[in-house]
Design a protein around this motif. Structure first.
Motif, PDB file in Angstrom:
ATOM      1  N   LYS A  37      29.585   1.823 -40.060  1.00 37.87           N
ATOM      2  CA  LYS A  37      28.812   0.669 -40.537  1.00 37.87           C
ATOM      3  C   LYS A  37      29.615  -0.123 -41.547  1.00 37.87           C
ATOM      4  O   LYS A  37      29.558  -1.346 -41.572  1.00 37.87           O
ATOM      5  CB  LYS A  37      27.490   1.129 -41.168  1.00 37.87           C
ATOM      6  CG  LYS A  37      26.484   1.637 -40.153  1.00 37.87           C
ATOM      7  CD  LYS A  37      25.216   2.085 -40.824  1.00 37.87           C
ATOM      8  CE  LYS A  37      24.264   2.683 -39.803  1.00 37.87           C
ATOM      9  NZ  LYS A  37      23.064   3.228 -40.413  1.00 37.87           N
ATOM     10  N   ASP A  38      30.370   0.578 -42.428  1.00 33.65           N
ATOM     11  CA  ASP A  38      31.211  -0.087 -43.420  1.00 33.65           C
ATOM     12  C   ASP A  38      32.265  -0.932 -42.727  1.00 33.65           C
ATOM     13  O   ASP A  38      32.527  -2.070 -43.121  1.00 33.65           O
ATOM     14  CB  ASP A  38      31.903   0.938 -44.313  1.00 33.65           C
ATOM     15  CG  ASP A  38      31.140   1.149 -45.621  1.00 33.65           C
ATOM     16  OD1 ASP A  38      30.101   0.493 -45.803  1.00 33.65           O
ATOM     17  OD2 ASP A  38      31.580   1.986 -46.442  1.00 33.65           O
ATOM     18  N   GLU A  94      29.051   7.857 -39.179  1.00 33.21           N
ATOM     19  CA  GLU A  94      28.165   6.706 -38.970  1.00 33.21           C
ATOM     20  C   GLU A  94      28.274   5.733 -40.142  1.00 33.21           C
ATOM     21  O   GLU A  94      28.327   4.520 -39.947  1.00 33.21           O
ATOM     22  CB  GLU A  94      26.713   7.177 -38.804  1.00 33.21           C
ATOM     23  CG  GLU A  94      26.446   7.878 -37.500  1.00 33.21           C
ATOM     24  CD  GLU A  94      25.042   8.463 -37.436  1.00 33.21           C
ATOM     25  OE1 GLU A  94      24.268   8.335 -38.419  1.00 33.21           O
ATOM     26  OE2 GLU A  94      24.716   9.072 -36.397  1.00 33.21           O
ATOM     27  N   TYR A  95      28.298   6.256 -41.358  1.00 29.41           N
ATOM     28  CA  TYR A  95      28.407   5.417 -42.546  1.00 29.41           C
ATOM     29  C   TYR A  95      29.715   4.642 -42.539  1.00 29.41           C
ATOM     30  O   TYR A  95      29.735   3.438 -42.810  1.00 29.41           O
ATOM     31  CB  TYR A  95      28.305   6.290 -43.811  1.00 29.41           C
ATOM     32  CG  TYR A  95      28.481   5.502 -45.086  1.00 29.41           C
ATOM     33  CD1 TYR A  95      27.440   4.738 -45.598  1.00 29.41           C
ATOM     34  CD2 TYR A  95      29.690   5.522 -45.777  1.00 29.41           C
ATOM     35  CE1 TYR A  95      27.591   4.023 -46.766  1.00 29.41           C
ATOM     36  CE2 TYR A  95      29.859   4.816 -46.948  1.00 29.41           C
ATOM     37  CZ  TYR A  95      28.808   4.057 -47.442  1.00 29.41           C
ATOM     38  OH  TYR A  95      28.964   3.341 -48.600  1.00 29.41           O
ATOM     39  N   ARG A  96      30.784   5.316 -42.218  1.00 33.05           N
ATOM     40  CA  ARG A  96      32.086   4.649 -42.179  1.00 33.05           C
ATOM     41  C   ARG A  96      32.133   3.613 -41.064  1.00 33.05           C
ATOM     42  O   ARG A  96      32.759   2.576 -41.193  1.00 33.05           O
ATOM     43  CB  ARG A  96      33.204   5.668 -42.002  1.00 33.05           C
ATOM     44  CG  ARG A  96      33.457   6.482 -43.231  1.00 33.05           C
ATOM     45  CD  ARG A  96      34.597   7.436 -43.054  1.00 33.05           C
ATOM     46  NE  ARG A  96      34.836   8.193 -44.275  1.00 33.05           N
ATOM     47  CZ  ARG A  96      35.585   9.259 -44.355  1.00 33.05           C
ATOM     48  NH1 ARG A  96      36.190   9.715 -43.269  1.00 33.05           N
ATOM     49  NH2 ARG A  96      35.748   9.869 -45.505  1.00 33.05           N
ATOM     50  N   ARG A 107      29.180  15.551 -41.236  1.00 36.60           N
ATOM     51  CA  ARG A 107      30.312  14.809 -40.664  1.00 36.60           C
ATOM     52  C   ARG A 107      29.821  13.639 -39.810  1.00 36.60           C
ATOM     53  O   ARG A 107      30.388  12.558 -39.832  1.00 36.60           O
ATOM     54  CB  ARG A 107      31.176  15.738 -39.818  1.00 36.60           C
ATOM     55  CG  ARG A 107      32.041  16.653 -40.633  1.00 36.60           C
ATOM     56  CD  ARG A 107      32.909  17.512 -39.770  1.00 36.60           C
ATOM     57  NE  ARG A 107      33.776  18.345 -40.596  1.00 36.60           N
ATOM     58  CZ  ARG A 107      34.356  19.453 -40.201  1.00 36.60           C
ATOM     59  NH1 ARG A 107      34.183  19.877 -38.965  1.00 36.60           N
ATOM     60  NH2 ARG A 107      35.124  20.147 -41.013  1.00 36.60           N
ATOM     61  N   LYS A 108      28.758  13.883 -39.097  1.00 39.34           N
ATOM     62  CA  LYS A 108      28.195  12.841 -38.244  1.00 39.34           C
ATOM     63  C   LYS A 108      27.680  11.674 -39.101  1.00 39.34           C
ATOM     64  O   LYS A 108      27.945  10.506 -38.804  1.00 39.34           O
ATOM     65  CB  LYS A 108      27.049  13.427 -37.416  1.00 39.34           C
ATOM     66  CG  LYS A 108      26.509  12.537 -36.359  1.00 39.34           C
ATOM     67  CD  LYS A 108      25.445  13.295 -35.557  1.00 39.34           C
ATOM     68  CE  LYS A 108      24.917  12.485 -34.433  1.00 39.34           C
ATOM     69  NZ  LYS A 108      23.883  13.209 -33.669  1.00 39.34           N
ATOM     70  N   ARG A 109      26.970  12.003 -40.184  1.00 37.88           N
ATOM     71  CA  ARG A 109      26.458  10.947 -41.066  1.00 37.88           C
ATOM     72  C   ARG A 109      27.587  10.174 -41.733  1.00 37.88           C
ATOM     73  O   ARG A 109      27.519   8.953 -41.869  1.00 37.88           O
ATOM     74  CB  ARG A 109      25.529  11.545 -42.116  1.00 37.88           C
ATOM     75  CG  ARG A 109      24.162  11.919 -41.529  1.00 37.88           C
ATOM     76  CD  ARG A 109      23.245  12.420 -42.593  1.00 37.88           C
ATOM     77  NE  ARG A 109      23.714  13.773 -42.946  1.00 37.88           N
ATOM     78  CZ  ARG A 109      23.307  14.453 -43.992  1.00 37.88           C
ATOM     79  NH1 ARG A 109      22.436  13.940 -44.822  1.00 37.88           N
ATOM     80  NH2 ARG A 109      23.772  15.656 -44.229  1.00 37.88           N
ATOM     81  N   VAL A 110      28.640  10.889 -42.144  1.00 42.05           N
ATOM     82  CA  VAL A 110      29.782  10.218 -42.768  1.00 42.05           C
ATOM     83  C   VAL A 110      30.454   9.291 -41.765  1.00 42.05           C
ATOM     84  O   VAL A 110      30.807   8.154 -42.088  1.00 42.05           O
ATOM     85  CB  VAL A 110      30.789  11.257 -43.330  1.00 42.05           C
ATOM     86  CG1 VAL A 110      32.108  10.596 -43.685  1.00 42.05           C
ATOM     87  CG2 VAL A 110      30.202  11.959 -44.554  1.00 42.05           C
TER      88      VAL A 110
END
Length: 91
Positions: free
Chosen positions: A86-87, A82-84, A77-80
């Protein structure tokens, strides 16, 4: 199933429960005498059987796996997130 059969099954189950309780109650003094003769203390617990040990080990493994799964979900969840993040910043 007919209501009569359902009722009969219910009352047979209740009768079996009462019979078991009666037998246990009647045999308690006999059990106490046998334990006294044999020398077993009522408070003395037997060693856990192989099955009990295996069940305890499985429970421990289950708890550990559950903890690891929770950590993996939190990490994902944390990586998602972070990815969102950045997007959204790139747009």
């Amino acid at each position: 199933m007919s209501k009569h059969f359902e009722d009969a099954r219910y009352y047979l189950g209740r009768a079996a429960e009462h019979a078991k309780a009666g037998v246990v109650e009647e045999l308690e003094p006999v059990e106490a005498r046998v334990k006294e003769i044999v020398g077993r203390d009522e408070e003395e617990e037997p060693e856990p059987s192989r099955l009990d040990r295996l069940q305890a080990d499985l429970k421990e493994l289950e708890d550990r796996a559950e903890g690891e799964a929770r950590e993996a979900v939190v990490s994902a969840r944390k990586r998602v997130a972070e990815y969102r993040g950045k997007d959204a910043a790139a747009e």
